[in-house]
Design an enzyme around this catalytic site. Structure first.
Site, short mmCIF file in Angstrom:
data_model
loop_
_atom_site.label_atom_id
_atom_site.label_comp_id
_atom_site.label_asym_id
_atom_site.label_seq_id
_atom_site.Cartn_x
_atom_site.Cartn_y
_atom_site.Cartn_z
N SER A 81 0.35 -6.81 -0.79
CA SER A 81 0.31 -5.75 -1.79
C SER A 81 -1.12 -5.70 -2.34
O SER A 81 -1.74 -6.75 -2.56
CB SER A 81 1.28 -6.05 -2.93
OG SER A 81 2.59 -6.21 -2.46
N THR A 133 2.46 -3.97 -5.69
CA THR A 133 1.76 -2.86 -6.34
C THR A 133 2.74 -1.99 -7.11
O THR A 133 2.37 -1.35 -8.10
CB THR A 133 0.99 -2.03 -5.31
OG1 THR A 133 0.25 -2.91 -4.46
CG2 THR A 133 0.01 -1.08 -5.98
N ALA A 134 3.99 -1.96 -6.67
CA ALA A 134 5.02 -1.24 -7.41
C ALA A 134 5.13 -1.80 -8.82
O ALA A 134 5.21 -1.03 -9.81
CB ALA A 134 6.36 -1.37 -6.68
N HIS A 171 10.07 0.54 0.00
CA HIS A 171 10.51 0.60 1.40
C HIS A 171 11.55 1.73 1.60
O HIS A 171 11.50 2.76 0.94
CB HIS A 171 11.03 -0.75 1.86
CG HIS A 171 10.01 -1.86 1.78
ND1 HIS A 171 8.69 -1.69 2.09
CD2 HIS A 171 10.14 -3.17 1.41
CE1 HIS A 171 8.04 -2.83 1.92
NE2 HIS A 171 8.89 -3.74 1.52
#
Length: 299
Positions: A81, A133-134, A171
């Site tokens: 990430s 990163t989410a 995803h």
């Protein structure tokens, strides 16, 4: 090119001489997702080959890969990430290809019922890992929000079961959440675009600095060729990637792969690179990331 054909990347005569006596074993790790599988199709099936190099593939979830890169420098090439990069930048540099970038889309907050944006900031939300990163984008949106880490593929079932008020999905869940009766509260890729005018950089591939510049460049070029090979032979690459397409039919798998393996995967572009630096700088400035990122690329 005939699909049965393979590609041998051109390298220097000196390297060919060295390669005749030495094999570089390069360990590669990425997520068990259809987009990553599509991207690495050429290398994983030996459609793309580099004389003197052998690529060994491991599939592991992204949060585990983030931790292994940060704590062990376990793999030569690893999916990460972008949020994790400042924590491992001493030992890894970013490859200039192989990234997943959301063009006005990205991780989503979903819930069984509709909430306003003010209401959602007060909820308890399941997230797929604090190095994703989410998660970073969520914290930029709402620093005060309460989160609990849950395996990414268990978030939707947990929200449906009432264990959490909402979930942050990544995803394939971005395309399947409505099947479970969930509603989209916020697409963080849309929010990020509104805030910055930039695409949302989610994940990339990093390569160990200790390999040296020559090996880094050759390996990065091999990955770029693998991506191009998959794009050029989409049907065969999708067939290969389908074995990793959790709960997606071929149509949805094709759509998902198209979202995250495209021209930006071959080259981030200037705005893509700017976006990577921007999100990491914002994370540092707002106290989410303790280390300032020194972003550099190879290849």
């Amino acid at each position: 090119m005939d699909e049965a054909a393979t590609i041998d990347l051109n390298i220097s005569k000196d390297r060919m001489t060295s390669a005749s006596t030495e094999i570089h074993d390069i360990s590669i790790a990425h997520s068990p997702d259809s987009d990553d599988a599509f991207m690495f199709y050429g290398l994983a099936t030996s459609k793309v080959r580099v004389p003197g190099y052998r690529f060994n593939h491991t599939l592991t979830d992204i949060e585990t890969l983030n931790r292994k890169a940060m704590n062990e420098q376990f793999y030569d090439v690893t999916a990460i990430s972008f949020h994790a990069y400042p924590y491992l930048q001493e030992h890894y540099t970013l490859m200039a290809c192989g990234g997943s970038v959301g063009e006005n889309y990205g991780p989503m907050i979903v819930a069984p019922k509709a909430y306003t944006l003010d209401e959602v900031k007060k909820l308890r939300i399941a997230v797929p890992g604090t190095l994703t990163t989410a998660y970073l984008t969520l914290k930029l949106f709402a620093p005060e929000i309460e989160t609990v880490t849950v395996d990414f593929d268990k978030i939707i079932p947990a929200v449906v079961a009432g264990e959490f008020d909402a979930g942050l999905i990544i995803h394939e869940g971005q395309l399947t959440y409505t099947r479970d009766g969930l509603k989209k509260i916020l697409d963080l890729g849309v929010w990020w675009r509104e805030q910055t005018g930039l695409p949302l950089p989610l994940g990339g591939n990093a390569i160990r600095r200790s390999l040296g510049t020559e090996v880094q460049v050759i390996t990065t070029n091999a990955l770029r060729e693998s991506i191009q090979h998959a794009l050029d032979h989409r049907e065969a690459a999708l067939e290969y990637a389908m074995q990793f397409a959790r709960d997606l039919d071929p149509t949805l798998a094709n759509r998902f792969v198209g979202m995250y393996v495209n021209e930006r995967t071959l080259n981030y572009g200037e705005d893509g690179r700017e976006a990577i630096r921007k999100i990491l700088d914002m994370g540092y400035e707002r106290g989410i990331i303790p280390h300032k990122a020194n972003v550099d690329f190879v290849g």
